[in-house]
Structure formats: C-alpha cells, structure tokens
Design a protein around this motif. Structure first.
Motif, short mmCIF file in Angstrom:
data_model
loop_
_atom_site.label_atom_id
_atom_site.label_comp_id
_atom_site.label_asym_id
_atom_site.label_seq_id
_atom_site.Cartn_x
_atom_site.Cartn_y
_atom_site.Cartn_z
N LEU A 21 -7.38 -9.01 -4.82
CA LEU A 21 -6.65 -8.36 -5.91
C LEU A 21 -6.40 -6.89 -5.62
O LEU A 21 -7.28 -6.18 -5.16
N TYR A 286 -4.76 -6.77 -10.85
CA TYR A 286 -5.27 -6.73 -12.21
C TYR A 286 -4.14 -6.41 -13.19
O TYR A 286 -4.15 -6.89 -14.33
N GLN A 317 -9.87 -16.96 -15.55
CA GLN A 317 -9.88 -15.74 -16.36
C GLN A 317 -11.27 -15.10 -16.37
O GLN A 317 -11.41 -13.88 -16.23
N LEU A 320 -11.92 -13.29 -13.15
CA LEU A 320 -11.15 -12.05 -13.08
C LEU A 320 -11.87 -10.93 -13.85
O LEU A 320 -11.93 -9.78 -13.40
#
Length: 349
Positions: A21, A286, A317, A320
């Motif tokens: 990410l 993000y 989710q 993350l």
C-alpha cells in the motif's frame, strides 16, 4: 516501505492476501478513446493543469506522513466502450490500438511533467486477464459480475417490495423513485409525488444509476446476449482496486504487471494494470485522489452511490485498518470507501 504479507484467522475459509500500500494514489487523468486518438492538444492542455496539482499533493502527503510518504500515480484508459459500442472502421481501430495511443499519451505526460507509474485498462474492471511471463493465460476473472453480486440495495422505509432487485433490474438509486408511489393506484389518478432521497437533509438530491444493460452481438454467426457494464459501475470497481479492497477467494485481483515489451496491437493483450515505473510505490493506497475534468462530476457522484451500496469484505477491511495503525506514522482507515476517496475537478481545457 510497506510489504505484502498473508493473513489468516481461525474459521476463515480462505487466506486473505496482503497487498502493498502507498499512502496516496493519484489518478492523473482519464480520457475517452476518441480524445486519445484525435491529436494531442487536449491531452497537453489537461495534463499541464494536472502537473502542479500532483506536485502539491506529493508535498502535502510528505507533510502528513513524513518524508518517506509513499505516493503513486495512475492513468485509466477507456478501452472498454470503444471496443463494445458502435461500429468502428478498420482505420479507427488501428489508430486506437495501444501501439498508436500509448506512446503519444506517455510522451505528452513526460513533456508536461506528469509522472504515470501505472496504466490501467477500463476493460480490466470488467474482466481481469491472468498473465504469465507477459502472456495471457486461462480464463479471466469476471470481476464486474463478482462485484454485482455484492450490491446491497438500501432498504426502503415502509417499503412494499415492489422494486425489483438491483441484480435483476440493472438500476440502483439512493432513494425512492416517483413511480414507486403508484403502487395500488392503477384504478385511479394519483397526485404526482417526486422521487425522494433516503436520509435527505432538508431537500433531496435523488440519483438513479444504471449499472448495466444487455447487448446482442453476433458471434460465429449466432446472436449472443452479453452484459454491457456502465461507466459508473466500472469506475466504482476501479476505485475499489485503487483502495486495495477487492479479493477473489482471498487472492489479490489485477495485481500490476511489469511491461517492457513493445506495445501490442490489441488492448486485450495487456494486463488490467501495467506497471510502467519499476521504482513506483505500490499501486493501491490508503487514500485515493482523482484529478478529472468537470464533465466527470456526474459519473463520480454515481460512483459514490454505488460504493455506498457494495458489500466490502470485512476481513480485507479489518486488515487494512490494522495495517494503517501499524505504520510508523499511523494512518486512520475509515470503514466507508467513499471517505478514502477524494476528487479535484478541472475546468475547461
């Protein structure tokens, strides 16, 4: 720098693959194919406006996340509707093939000082081809079908169930249609009642979005009905890919593929997402920002309505959120995808 890891929890049927990410993904533009084919003046005019925005956003990310902030850029090419709607002459198809379009686009971006780390195909938001050593293999992932199955219509207050499910009708709205007030009024003239947005503040902003239509094509001499996905629906999938929120049986979808060969003459010979810059920060992030002409405002409004009605994998989710919290400079990851998505709209170019 962030790295990919695998996650598993007791009771999970599939392992949820981690995904590298960035802090910020910047979409530096989106042109319709006819704009890419017809000269470079419009491309230069738009990208020249984008360049200072990209520079300012990178600086802002470094202030927020530190000098090691990870920022990547991307560009989405409209190859889906060009190949599926209308009749195209052989010359038109030739001038729109990757070997003609991409060198012109990338040269314009370099001239204007706009970096493009990743190049994505809109058709790759409908079906994701699998690649091995630069060659497509096997059956593609029918990504649009997979995401259509995740649509959860908003429940109607005092609903009658008259509305057909979204997966059947191909439409999704953020409220109650005016026609739905007509239930039970067939034998008399009822007063007109306007559509109503659910959860409206004082006044409604009602939006009804077409997700797909059905198109009849001739294949090997036979008439075949196929789904034609709408631009807002494909754009919603595009944003979810950029936010790292899509998995297929726990695996990443549309992972960027490096490309060093000459451009092919057919878009289907390219991966869904191509990594142009070998030193690029991760494709997914993000937070995502799209810099687009103001004519895309209606489409992006529709995208946000669609995203609010898509069921996101809870395990993805959750991971993350954990990843964001474990960063050197912790990143708060909102539950709603639309809160991670931002836009800058450009005036006429």
């Amino acid at each position: 720098m962030s790295s990919a890891t695998d996650y598993s929890e007791a009771g999970e049927r599939n392992r949820v693959a981690g995904q590298p990410l960035s802090h910020l993904s910047i979409e530096v533009g989106h042109f319709y194919m006819d704009e890419l084919v017809n000269g470079v003046d419009r491309i230069h005019a738009q990208l020249s406006k984008v360049a200072p925005i990209v520079e300012a956003q990178i600086a802002a990310a470094e202030r927020e996340f530190g000098p090691g902030a990870r920022v990547s850029t991307c560009f989405l090419v409209d190859d889906y509707f060009w190949s599926r709607t209308g009749s195209r002459s052989r010359e038109a198809r030739r001038t729109a093939d990757p070997g003609e379009v991409l060198p012109k686009l990338l040269a314009a971006a370099e001239t204007c000082g706009v970096p493009i780390d990743y190049l994505a195909r809109e058709a790759g938001c409908a079906e994701v081809p699998s690649f091995l050593d630069g060659q497509p293999i096997g059956e593609p992932i029918r990504l649009a079908e997979m995401m259509a199955a995740r649509i959860v219509p908003e429940p109607e207050p005092q609903g009658t169930g008259r509305r057909p499910p979204s997966v059947e009708s191909g439409w999704l709205c953020n409220g109650r249609r005016s026609s739905e007030y007509d239930a039970g009024q067939a034998m008399r003239i009822a007063r007109y009642r306007p559509p109503e947005e659910f959860g409206a503040r004082n006044h409604s902003i009602f939006l009804d979005v077409q997700l797909w239509s059905r198109q009849v094509e001739e294949v090997a001499g036979e008439q075949v009905e196929r789904m034609l996905w709408s631009c807002p629906f494909l754009a919603a999938i595009w944003q979810l890919l950029r936010l790292g929120l899509i998995r297929n049986e726990g695996a990443m979808v549309a992972a960027p593929e490096p490309w060093t060969d000459p451009w092919p003459s057919d878009w289907t010979r390219l991966p869904a997402v191509v990594r142009l810059n070998p030193d690029a920060k991760p494709f997914a992030a993000y937070r995502a920002l799209s810099v687009l002409p103001y004519s895309y405002l209606g489409i992006e409004h529709a995208v946000r309505v669609i995203l609010d009605h898509l069921q996101i994998d809870e395990n993805v989710q959750a991971k993350l959120v954990e990843r964001g919290a474990s960063e050197r400079n912790p990143v708060l990851v909102p539950q709603l995808p639309t809160r991670r998505l931002n836009h800058i709209f450009l005036g006429d170019v």
